[in-house]
Design an enzyme around this catalytic site. Structure first.
Site, short mmCIF file in Angstrom:
data_model
loop_
_atom_site.label_atom_id
_atom_site.label_comp_id
_atom_site.label_asym_id
_atom_site.label_seq_id
_atom_site.Cartn_x
_atom_site.Cartn_y
_atom_site.Cartn_z
N SER A 163 0.83 -1.20 0.00
CA SER A 163 0.00 0.00 0.00
C SER A 163 0.87 1.26 0.00
CB SER A 163 -0.97 -0.04 1.18
OG SER A 163 -2.03 0.88 1.00
N ASP A 260 -9.37 -4.87 -5.46
CA ASP A 260 -8.78 -3.71 -4.79
C ASP A 260 -9.04 -2.46 -5.62
OD1 ASP A 260 -7.23 -1.87 -3.42
OD2 ASP A 260 -5.33 -2.91 -3.76
N HIS A 292 -7.85 -5.41 -1.08
CA HIS A 292 -6.60 -4.73 -0.75
C HIS A 292 -5.91 -5.40 0.44
CE1 HIS A 292 -3.82 -1.40 -0.77
NE2 HIS A 292 -4.11 -1.06 0.46
#
Length: 318
Positions: A163, A260, A292
């Site tokens: 991320s 995601d 995600h």
């Protein structure tokens, strides 16, 4: 009595809430665990201060096999510098989630890992996190710690992150390229796990909601960015951004999850890297049916294990 300062300007349920005053309530990733020996994997960990002035620290991880041999007889291990996620706002190398993930990764890949405890926004707006992670990479490659000097191979350095940490990976690689003449560490490979990228205009497959969310998070973490969400640090393909042929490593693995909301940006990033004049090799992996950073929340599921296997194979050169 509620004032204007108490107005909520950014609310991510179960994760964080940001107020007009700049105050933030963090709800996720705040459960911290102590270093030590992991019963399941045998991996040892310890915390090290890298820079007392800024408070920069890291959690080091060493696989079990290295504890059972004399340093002179040990095979030198690749060094993996890891940057956690959390939108530059949340997360910790000391959190239960990342401590567990690094234990598993270190055991599976046979690496010594440096998981960076970088400064978070809004208390420390960007580029503080970028600067911390760059300093940590330099520190790891210079083998100043006994674990790293005795067991790590400074000629085989990798960077990885999920991320926001995947975004940091990109920015560290760009800095490594621009600093090559100043003795920047040589990075063999990089893994971007569900990287956090954005931009003012949607790319193919990206929703307007995703554009809005990434823009808000980026604006909070880096309010001084003149180009907003088209700042090259969050949008590597923005007009005027440095060319991706400057990536300072030899191999890149970009990973995404089908469901995601950041996947279209990750795919666009991979395509842009592959189409650039960069001389390295780029690989892509998209996990079907997952959200995600699912591998952090469901590490025992088959798809998380498959992703782990791919990362381990990448580090091994496959």
């Amino acid at each position: 009595m509620e004032t204007d300062a108490d107005e909520v300007v950014l609310d991510a349920p179960e994760h964080f809430r940001v107020y007009k005053s700049g105050r933030i309530d963090r709800f996720h990733g705040t459960v911290l665990v102590a270093p030590g020996v992991d019963d399941a994997s045998g991996v040892s960990s310890k915390d090290v201060v890298l820079d007392a002035g800024t408070g920069l620290s890291a959690r080091l991880f060493l696989p079990n096999c290295q504890q059972q041999q004399q340093p002179s007889s040990c095979k030198k291990l690749p060094i993996l510098v890891y940057f956690h996620g959390g939108g530059f706002i949340l997360g910790s190398a000391k959190s239960a989630t990342y401590h567990s993930y690094l234990n598993s990764l270190v055991a599976a890949a046979g690496v010594i890992a440096v998981s960076v405890e970088y400064r978070l926004a809004p208390e420390h707006r960007l580029p503080a996190a970028y600067d911390d992670c760059w300093a940590a990479l330099q520190w790891a490659a210079s083998a100043q710690d006994a674990w790293v000097s005795e067991h790590g191979d400074a000629a085989s350095v990798f960077v990885a992150g999920d991320s926001a940490g995947g975004n940091i990976v990109h920015n560290v690689l760009m800095r490594a390229s621009s600093s090559a003449d100043d003795g920047a560490p040589r990075v063999e490979g990089a893994v971007l796990l569900h990287p956090f990228f954005g931009g003012r205009t949607a790319v193919v497959g990206e929703t307007q909601r995703a554009v809005t969310i990434t823009g808000k998070v980026w604006g909070f973490a880096c309010p001084d960015a003149a180009d907003g969400a088209d700042d090259p640090r969050i949008n590597p393909s923005a007009p005027g951004a440095p060319g991706l042929e400057r990536l300072g490593c030899e191999r890149v693995l970009v990973c995404a999850a089908e469901k995601d909301w950041l996947a279209p940006r990750a795919r666009a990033y991979y395509n842009d890297v592959a189409a650039s004049a960069w001389r390295g090799s780029a690989a892509w992996l998209e996990t079907e049916g997952e959200e995600h950073v699912f591998f952090l929340h469901k590490p025992e599921c088959d798809r998380a294990k498959a992703l782990m296997d791919r990362v381990v194979a990448f580090i091994a050169g496959a």
